[in-house]
Design a protein around this motif. Sequence first.
Motif, short mmCIF file in Angstrom:
data_model
loop_
_atom_site.label_atom_id
_atom_site.label_comp_id
_atom_site.label_asym_id
_atom_site.label_seq_id
_atom_site.Cartn_x
_atom_site.Cartn_y
_atom_site.Cartn_z
N SER A 165 40.58 35.23 53.03
CA SER A 165 41.15 34.35 52.00
C SER A 165 41.06 34.98 50.62
CB SER A 165 40.41 33.00 52.01
OG SER A 165 40.88 32.17 50.99
N ALA A 166 39.91 35.60 50.34
CA ALA A 166 39.73 36.23 49.03
C ALA A 166 40.69 37.39 48.85
CB ALA A 166 38.29 36.70 48.87
N ASN A 167 40.91 38.16 49.94
CA ASN A 167 41.83 39.29 49.84
C ASN A 167 43.26 38.83 49.54
OD1 ASN A 167 42.37 42.22 50.21
ND2 ASN A 167 43.62 41.47 51.92
N GLN A 168 43.65 37.73 50.17
CA GLN A 168 44.98 37.20 49.91
C GLN A 168 45.12 36.75 48.44
OE1 GLN A 168 45.30 34.09 52.82
NE2 GLN A 168 45.93 35.50 54.48
N ASP A 213 49.57 40.96 41.84
CA ASP A 213 51.01 40.91 41.61
C ASP A 213 51.33 40.21 40.29
OD1 ASP A 213 51.42 42.22 43.98
OD2 ASP A 213 51.76 40.39 45.15
N ARG A 214 50.61 39.11 40.05
CA ARG A 214 50.82 38.39 38.79
C ARG A 214 50.43 39.25 37.59
NH1 ARG A 214 48.31 32.36 40.03
NH2 ARG A 214 49.86 31.73 41.61
N SER A 252 53.05 41.86 36.86
CA SER A 252 54.20 41.25 36.21
C SER A 252 53.91 40.93 34.75
CB SER A 252 54.58 39.96 36.95
OG SER A 252 55.63 39.30 36.29
N GLU A 253 52.71 40.42 34.50
CA GLU A 253 52.33 40.08 33.13
C GLU A 253 52.22 41.33 32.27
OE1 GLU A 253 51.32 37.40 30.05
OE2 GLU A 253 52.18 37.10 32.06
N ASN A 254 51.65 42.39 32.84
CA ASN A 254 51.54 43.65 32.09
C ASN A 254 52.90 44.22 31.73
OD1 ASN A 254 48.78 43.65 32.04
ND2 ASN A 254 48.55 44.90 33.89
N VAL A 255 53.85 44.12 32.70
CA VAL A 255 55.20 44.62 32.43
C VAL A 255 55.84 43.81 31.30
CG1 VAL A 255 57.52 44.82 33.40
CG2 VAL A 255 55.54 45.56 34.74
N ARG A 256 55.64 42.48 31.36
CA ARG A 256 56.23 41.61 30.33
C ARG A 256 55.62 41.91 28.95
NH1 ARG A 256 55.10 37.24 27.57
NH2 ARG A 256 53.06 37.03 28.54
N MET A 257 54.28 42.02 28.88
CA MET A 257 53.61 42.30 27.60
C MET A 257 54.02 43.66 27.06
SD MET A 257 51.76 39.82 26.52
CE MET A 257 50.69 40.69 25.38
N SER A 258 54.12 44.64 27.95
CA SER A 258 54.52 45.98 27.51
C SER A 258 55.92 45.95 26.92
CB SER A 258 54.45 46.94 28.69
OG SER A 258 54.88 48.23 28.30
N ALA A 259 56.82 45.16 27.55
CA ALA A 259 58.18 45.06 27.04
C ALA A 259 58.20 44.38 25.68
CB ALA A 259 59.05 44.28 28.04
N GLU A 260 57.38 43.33 25.52
CA GLU A 260 57.32 42.63 24.23
C GLU A 260 56.80 43.55 23.13
OE1 GLU A 260 55.04 39.13 24.72
OE2 GLU A 260 56.56 38.04 25.83
#
Length: 657
Positions: free
Chosen positions: A393-396, A403-404, A407-415
């Motif tokens: 369960s923890a691994n999932q 993944d989140r 995605s957040e890092n990509v968004r912040m980097s773009a901003e």
Amino acid sequence: MNRKSLGIHLMNRLSYPQKFTLIGFLFAIPLTLAMYLLISEINSRVNFAQKEIYGNEYLRSLRQLREYIPKLQLLNYQPLNTNLSLPDTRADLEAKIDANFQSLVNSQRQIGNILILNKNFNKIHQDWQNFKLYRRQWSLETYDFVYQRLAGDIDRLSASIGDTSHLISDPDLDTYYLMNATLLKLPEMEKILSQIRLISQKISLRSDATPEERAQLITLSSRLREINEDLAINMEIAFSNNPQGNLRPKLTQDFKKINSLVKQLTKQLDRTIYQTVSLKYYAYITGSNLALNASFQLGDKTVNELDFLLQQRIDIFVKRRQFICILVLIILVIVIYLFWSFYRAVMQTVFVLDETSKKMASGNFDHKLILDNRDELGQVVGAFNKIADALVSANQEITVLNDRLKSENVRMSAELDVTRKIQQMLLPKDRELKEVIGLDIAGFMEAAQEVGGDYYDVLQHKGKVKIGIGDVTGHGLESGVLMIMVQTAVRTLLAYNEPDPVRFLSVINSVIYNNVQRMKSDKNASLALLDYEEGMLKLSGQHEEMIVVRSNGCLERFDTIDLGFPIGLDADIAEFVAEKVVHLHSGDVVVLYTDGITEAENMDKVLYGLERLIEVVQINCQRTSAQIRQAVIKDVRSHIGEQKVFDDITLLVLKQK
């Protein structure tokens, strides 16, 4: 064996009795040390207060000497003045003084070594014995000199008592100010009153006072009034900070009495200022006698209240010590009991585990481990069965979170990338700088992170040039956005032809302040604005110093601390904004910068500094602004070396054509 496993290795090699003994011993060491320090501190405070009580005991006899010795001195003038009537005879006063000295001798035997007063006391005692032997051979002048010396020795002994008995360093406000009154204020007041009485008695032998005697009375009156006012302040502080509330009702009446009598006496003494006024000096003798008696009465009661408060403090400390000892003893008993109970519980659990494991080892799997306790050992069996499911369960969950996060890092980097590009787009271009008439301009800005908080701009509008440089606190996205706001506000006001620097900066500040409040940010910015027209610079706003190197190499520095206020820190800064006018001549160089240059560090944590910046500019002042900029940036990078750049670096060089 690595160090991390040393504790585990040690615990695994010890039996449970040995483990508990070791842990108990390690806990006992700091507990014993803490108890020792705490009890020592309490004992120290008890001894501190006890020394103060000893000091008060000593001061009681000294107080009586301060009363009798001046009276004995006054008796020397009785044969010369038939109007002088004193209730005590010389023999009575000497007997009282001898009794006081005997009391001091007894106190000296008991506490003299504790307070280290033997030397001072022996000198006073010997002086008194010599006085009784030789007094018949002395003149009045010799009497006065000996009396004054004896009084001075008493004052010095009193000061020594204050030092050695901790009276002058009491920790509580009520007792501190009471001790200040009994040790300093009241003795000083009594000394002055005795001098007034003696001078008045001498004047009474003649028709009038000499100018010197009037001057003495005026000086003594002024000092007496000052001490009376200080005494009133000290007593009020003592009353107000007395938790027991016993001082005000017990001492107020006596204090008001001495305070009133001293005020009356000083009011009478004020008449000595006028030489044409005929004075009755007997009134001063009577007034000083009344004030002296009231002072002695207040001093005696104050010392008694001090003893009460100090003894009460000692009793509290003793009770606290007893409480701590009892509490620690109870806790110790409880801890020993819990240690023993814990040991028995652990051994019982170990026994059950051992029995069950033996049965399972023999192939009997029908027996399950059943424990009635709810501690960690009771959860061992169920915990192992749940580990696999928990890990899956923890691994999932971790996969989803990763993944989140991506995605957040990509968004912040773009901003951040968009904001950085906007910043670079808003900086003045080289062609704009070249179009400025009369100035050779070169600028540079490099952010410490992807987005910086520094700002500079050069704007030309209707024949005038507006130059701005600023620094937003911190760096990153929030600082970069605030910098863009500042640049936009400056351009907007310039487009609306706002000439007044106060209104200009006030409007910018209002806009930024409101946005900062809306953003719930703690950011603010330094901002300096320069208006240039035909060789004249008008400087306003608060930022780093502006450096001007004249064509002949002379240096001028302009501090902007009084020309403005940080932008966005307060709603209204109009009253702080001012303007400084600087005239430029051909070849003069103006340098504007942010603290990212002067506070740049090398690997040894040494700052680049303003002096080094000035030196580089002066060396290159005959070159173009672009060459000066290049020389400065090269020198700054050389200073930083491989050190990390901690702040944005911004530089703007102006040179009058």
